[in-house]
Design an enzyme around this catalytic site. Structure first.
Site, PDB file in Angstrom:
ATOM      1  N   HIS A   1      -7.297  -5.194  -1.772  1.00 55.17           N
ATOM      2  CA  HIS A   1      -6.142  -4.392  -1.390  1.00 55.17           C
ATOM      3  C   HIS A   1      -5.276  -5.059  -0.330  1.00 55.17           C
ATOM      4  O   HIS A   1      -4.054  -4.894  -0.324  1.00 55.17           O
ATOM      5  CB  HIS A   1      -6.622  -3.029  -0.880  1.00 55.17           C
ATOM      6  CG  HIS A   1      -5.527  -2.081  -0.551  1.00 55.17           C
ATOM      7  ND1 HIS A   1      -4.707  -1.526  -1.510  1.00 55.17           N
ATOM      8  CD2 HIS A   1      -5.089  -1.588   0.655  1.00 55.17           C
ATOM      9  CE1 HIS A   1      -3.821  -0.712  -0.929  1.00 55.17           C
ATOM     10  NE2 HIS A   1      -4.033  -0.747   0.373  1.00 55.17           N
TER      11      HIS A   1
ATOM     12  N   ASP B   1      -9.134  -4.391  -6.045  1.00 54.86           N
ATOM     13  CA  ASP B   1      -8.652  -3.390  -5.086  1.00 54.86           C
ATOM     14  C   ASP B   1      -9.491  -2.120  -5.222  1.00 54.86           C
ATOM     15  O   ASP B   1      -9.518  -1.493  -6.285  1.00 54.86           O
ATOM     16  CB  ASP B   1      -7.180  -3.095  -5.366  1.00 54.86           C
ATOM     17  CG  ASP B   1      -6.506  -2.300  -4.255  1.00 54.86           C
ATOM     18  OD1 ASP B   1      -7.212  -1.609  -3.502  1.00 54.86           O
ATOM     19  OD2 ASP B   1      -5.270  -2.377  -4.160  1.00 54.86           O
TER      20      ASP B   1
ATOM     21  N   SER C   1       0.837  -1.193   0.000  1.00 59.28           N
ATOM     22  CA  SER C   1       0.000   0.000   0.000  1.00 59.28           C
ATOM     23  C   SER C   1       0.878   1.252   0.000  1.00 59.28           C
ATOM     24  O   SER C   1       1.650   1.457  -0.931  1.00 59.28           O
ATOM     25  CB  SER C   1      -0.963  -0.043   1.190  1.00 59.28           C
ATOM     26  OG  SER C   1      -1.944   0.942   1.091  1.00 59.28           O
TER      27      SER C   1
END
Length: 314
Positions: free
Chosen positions: A262, A230, A184
């Protein structure tokens, strides 16, 4: 689900790597045979003994097989040691995972950063798994859990500097063979680190988030892992633009996880591990035995919805 595809692209020859003579390697093996100076590990993890069949100077472990790189543990027994945030500057401390034996020589070093609001525990599964395949892996905490990608990139580099210069595992790491990874915002930081330090050997952003979309300055071999579903860092706004902006003259690949979200990198994931191991072995160790898992591009894998690359690698 997006169609499974491969997109070969032309590329220039890869950067030359430092030559290692037989005499130098022999001396290194003699000096490092005991892993001198490393503090006792907090925890040892048993694994089958690694048998060297290496042809290249940095090949570590047995000849790879598909089953071997998909296994939860690789051929090296590992241990870990914690680094307090009070003992370091520039990042938030972390855990170093390392092979317990140095009979085959030094190892490449990898730093991993977590995502927004997350701690190192979210990436511990991957850090230990990579170490069991012959890497010294520094799974870090960031200074604050809200640190943005640019800060996380600087922290990854600070962690690598500490790993090779000051850590108890420094004698086990080859300072010329280093890579970065992150999830991320940590993946966004991975791009930042690769862009600012072209001497790195590999970068792997995992479902990366970054407001900057143009990474045309990256020269580090980069494997971008996106997730089809995601909704936080959508592949259309993040992973794919990142991949497309890296020049075709750089080694790069794009892997999209089928049906994943995600947070796929935050729990044990065979596809992420398999291709991360292969990418790091191929570019950090220059171990061409792992080329078979990257080129030609993987086909028929139901866990991958799309794959692009710059095969063949030079």
């Amino acid at each position: 689900m997006q169609p499974y595809s491969t997109t070969p692209q032309a590329h220039a020859p890869r950067r030359s790597r430092r030559a290692t003579t037989v005499a130098t390697l022999t001396l290194a093996l003699a000096l490092l045979g005991t892993g001198g100076g490393l503090a006792p590990a907090a925890q040892a993890v048993a694994a089958p003994a690694a048998q060297a069949t290496a042809a290249g100077p940095y090949d570590r472990g047995p000849d790879p097989t598909n089953a071997g790189i998909e296994a939860v543990r690789g051929p090296f027994a590992i241990a870990e040691t914690n680094v307090s945030s009070l003992r370091v500057t520039g990042f938030g401390g972390g855990t170093i995972y390392y092979p317990t034996s140095t009979s085959e020589g030094t190892f490449g070093g990898i730093a991993i950063a977590p995502g927004y609001t997350a701690s190192r525990s979210s990436m511990a599964w991957l850090a230990s798994r990579l170490a069991s395949h012959g890497f010294v892996v520094f799974n870090i905490d960031t200074i604050t859990t809200a640190d943005q990608p640019a800060s996380r990139g600087r922290q990854l580099l600070a962690a690598l500097d500490y790993l090779v210069q000051s850590s108890s595992a420094a004698s086990r790491v080859d300072a010329g063979r280093l890579g970065v990874m992150g999830h991320s915002m940590g993946g966004g930081g991975t791009l930042e680190a690769a862009n600012s330090r072209p001497q790195l050997q590999a970068a792997i952003p995992l479902t990366a988030w970054n407001l900057t979309k143009n990474w045309s300055g990256i020269r580090v071999p980069t494997l971008i892992v996106g997730a089809e579903n995601d909704t936080i860092a959508s592949v259309s706004l993040h992973s794919k633009p990142f991949y497309n902006s890296i020049p075709a003259s750089s080694e790069k690949a794009y892997l999209e996880l089928d049906g994943a979200g995600h947070f796929a990198p935050n729990s044990s994931n065979t596809t992420i591990a398999k291709y991360s191991i292969s990418w790091l072995k191929r570019f950090v160790d220059n171990d061409t035995r792992y080329e078979q898992f990257l080129c030609p591009a993987p086909r028929g894998d139901r866990n991958i919805s799309e794959y692009q690359d710059t095969c063949p690698h030079s």
